[in-house]
Design an enzyme around this catalytic site. Structure first.
Site, PDB file in Angstrom:
ATOM      1  N   LYS A  82      29.328 -15.519 -16.979  1.00 62.02           N
ATOM      2  CA  LYS A  82      30.038 -15.433 -15.699  1.00 62.02           C
ATOM      3  C   LYS A  82      31.459 -15.968 -15.851  1.00 62.02           C
ATOM      4  O   LYS A  82      31.665 -17.025 -16.467  1.00 62.02           O
ATOM      5  CB  LYS A  82      29.270 -16.257 -14.664  1.00 62.02           C
ATOM      6  CG  LYS A  82      29.849 -16.245 -13.260  1.00 62.02           C
ATOM      7  CD  LYS A  82      28.970 -17.088 -12.333  1.00 62.02           C
ATOM      8  CE  LYS A  82      29.455 -17.061 -10.898  1.00 62.02           C
ATOM      9  NZ  LYS A  82      28.569 -17.855 -10.005  1.00 62.02           N
ATOM     10  N   SER A 158      26.759 -15.340  -6.440  1.00 58.16           N
ATOM     11  CA  SER A 158      27.988 -14.876  -7.024  1.00 58.16           C
ATOM     12  C   SER A 158      27.891 -14.544  -8.508  1.00 58.16           C
ATOM     13  O   SER A 158      28.879 -14.068  -9.083  1.00 58.16           O
ATOM     14  CB  SER A 158      29.074 -15.934  -6.827  1.00 58.16           C
ATOM     15  OG  SER A 158      28.711 -17.144  -7.482  1.00 58.16           O
ATOM     16  N   SER A 182      23.582 -18.860  -6.122  1.00 57.63           N
ATOM     17  CA  SER A 182      24.348 -17.833  -6.842  1.00 57.63           C
ATOM     18  C   SER A 182      23.747 -17.377  -8.162  1.00 57.63           C
ATOM     19  O   SER A 182      24.217 -16.395  -8.741  1.00 57.63           O
ATOM     20  CB  SER A 182      25.782 -18.314  -7.090  1.00 57.63           C
ATOM     21  OG  SER A 182      26.513 -18.280  -5.889  1.00 57.63           O
TER      22      SER A 182
END
Lengths: 470, 64
Positions: A82, A158, A182
């Site tokens: 990420k 996310s 997330s």
């Protein structure tokens, strides 16, 4: 089996294939990159790819394996990271125009460094919501991640690109971060597994902060066992993160004992605040009931529990993280308001509307809540809920946060810091995945992973592949 | 409630105190969010926190 056919294999399955000489890391990297060439323009998985470096590393680890060195199950395994985690290969953007380009110049944080040392190959940086908060924003020059099960739907956030990349067979595992869900939300919406570790188990330095006391770094993968394999590598204190506990040293195995099953385990079912509440769709409740049935058939002893202070712990998460995020972003919001995306700036600016006393009260609620919820574990070993009350929302509904936020059942466990695993538990009639959340007491991550693994031995939801990705 | 001038004024003041100067449309959006935010904040005080200290992290020892 060709390397392309191995794209949907688990990490542990790939490790076996590599050890047995049925494939090589170079073949795997080539297959994943070819799939990304085809699918990424639709899915928006990557912010940046490191093809050349990945192929070079793959050749090196293949040579190592050929010379007899075996670094463990992640040796030669491609991963996605990420893009709020610093890596050696390139800059970190947090999917924002605002982040100082020099942030992350120090290179790998401890978690990425540990994965690299274990032989993992970083394929690239994956998409997120800006600064790991908010919802899809097409106004900024970044990819908008789409759900491989239906590209009109969002991935959740996310850790969006890590979630949809695993579901689409662009890598078998990757890193996410979880401040209010997330890791678990994109895992749920994309039909993969994701584990938010106990707060303090995994160092979070090298990660752009969102809510300092709520942030967690953890793995997403196809299976609970794969999450355990990654956690084996990334867990353990590091001097760069003072919130990471020193008494949980490295070398603890989360894979060891994962086959022990659930026979005799006491599982608390927190359904009145989740599956039976107003924010859970009937299709998700039906999948949850099926999951309860499977666990009971596997020998678990189920009992319903009343979860204390659910709404308040939910709110303590968002209010607290908004205040903490505002502290970090205040100057940038003052100077570059319009450079932030609309969802991000409005969410974080609400931190300016929360008083110091209210922030302290949110933190007091967390402490009181830890004691009350911790007491439940005198009579149960783990507790379960659906991960989310809905399946992935369509893009045109994704911004309706007043309805969507109460339907995510993840934030209380960020307030509490307890470990929580999300695993696929079926599909709604439209073909979108639903997810089961398994929560354990602090530092009993292995127990949550064991229950998830046991569930995946009697179900095959985690093996399903979206049509688009085949 | 959305158009409550008192709410909007409260939000404007708090934003100004924080050094923020968003455009009017964003202030209006924040003002619409404020009543819900306030309700959630009030809810925190329903929990009997007694003498519990905040779950903040403060290291007594110097960090390495």
């Amino acid at each position: 089996m060709t390397a392309d056919q191995l794209r949907f294999e688990s990490v542990l399955g790939l490790a076996a294939a590599l050890r047995e000489g049925r494939t090589t890391s170079v073949e795997l990297v080539e297959a994943y990159l070819a799939a990304a060439d085809r699918l990424d323009p639709t899915l928006g998985t990557y912010l940046d790819r490191y093809d050349e470096a990945a192929l070079k590393t793959a050749a090196e680890v293949d040579a190592e394996r050929g010379s007899g060195r075996d670094r463990g199950p992640l040796h030669g395994i491609p991963i996605g990271v990420k893009d709020i985690l610093a890596t050696n290969e390139g800059p970190t953007t947090a999917q924002s125009l605002v982040l100082d380009p020099s942030w992350g110049d120090q290179g790998d944080g401890p978690v990425v460094a540990r994965l690299r040392e274990a032989g993992a190959i970083v394929l690239g940086k994956t998409t997120t919501m800006e600064f790991a908060i908010g919802y899809p924003d097409r106004s900024k020059p970044f990819p908008v991640p789409a759900n491989p099960w239906n590209t009109d739907h969002w991935t959740g956030g996310s850790s969006s690109g890590t979630g949809n990349g695993i579901a689409a067979g662009l890598f078998p595992t990757g890193l996410g971060s979880d401040t209010g869900g997330s890791i678990r939300i994109p895992a749920a919406y994309c039909g993969v597994s994701g584990h938010k570790p106990t707060f303090g188990l995994v160092p979070k330095s090298g990660c752009v902060p969102l809510g300092f006391t709520y942030d967690h770094i953890g793995p997403l993968a196809r299976t609970a066992a794969d999450c355990a394999a990654v956690l084996d590598v990334i867990a353990g204190s590091d001097p760069s993160d003072p919130t990471c506990t020193e008494h949980r040293g490295r070398g603890v195995s989360f894979l060891e004992g994962i086959e022990a099953g659930v026979a005799g385990l006491r599982i608390g079912v927190a359904r009145s605040v989740t599956a039976d509440g107003p924010f859970c769709e009937a299709a998700v409740t039906a999948c949850f009931d099926d999951a309860l049935h499977e666990l009971a058939n596997a020998g678990a002893r189920l009992r319903e529990i009343e979860f204390p202070w659910w709404n308040e712990l939910h709110d303590a998460c968002f209010l607290g993280l908004q205040a903490e995020a505002f502290a970090w972003h205040r100057q940038a919001l003052q100077e570059r308001w319009d450079d932030f995306g609309y969802p991000t700036r409005l969410t974080i600016a609400q931190g300016a509307l929360i008083s110091g006393g209210d922030y302290a009260q949110a933190q007091r609620v967390r402490r009181t809540g830890r004691r009350a919820v911790g007491a439940l574990f005198r009579d149960i070993d783990v507790l379960i809920t659906p991960t989310c009350g809905t399946v992935a929302p369509a893009f045109h509904n994704a911004s309706e946060t007043s309805r969507r936020l109460p339907s995510i059942f993840t934030p209380p466990f960020n307030s509490l810091g307890f470990p929580a695993l999300a695993v696929p538990m079926g599909f709604d009639p439209s073909g979108l995945p639903a997810s089961l959340q398994i929560v354990a007491p602090p530092f009993a991550d292995a127990l949550a992973l064991r229950v998830g693994h046991a569930y995946q031995q009697v179900t095959d939801w985690h093996t399903r592949v979206p049509q688009l990705a085949r | 409630v959305d158009d409550d001038p008192e709410v909007r004024q409260t939000v404007e003041v708090l934003l100004r105190v924080a050094g923020l100067n968003p455009p009017a449309a964003d202030v209006a959006a924040l003002a619409r969010a404020y009543p819900g935010l306030s309700r959630r904040i009030q809810g925190l005080y329903r929990v009997p926190t007694g003498d519990d200290s905040p779950a903040l992290v403060f290291q007594a020892e110097l960090e390495r």
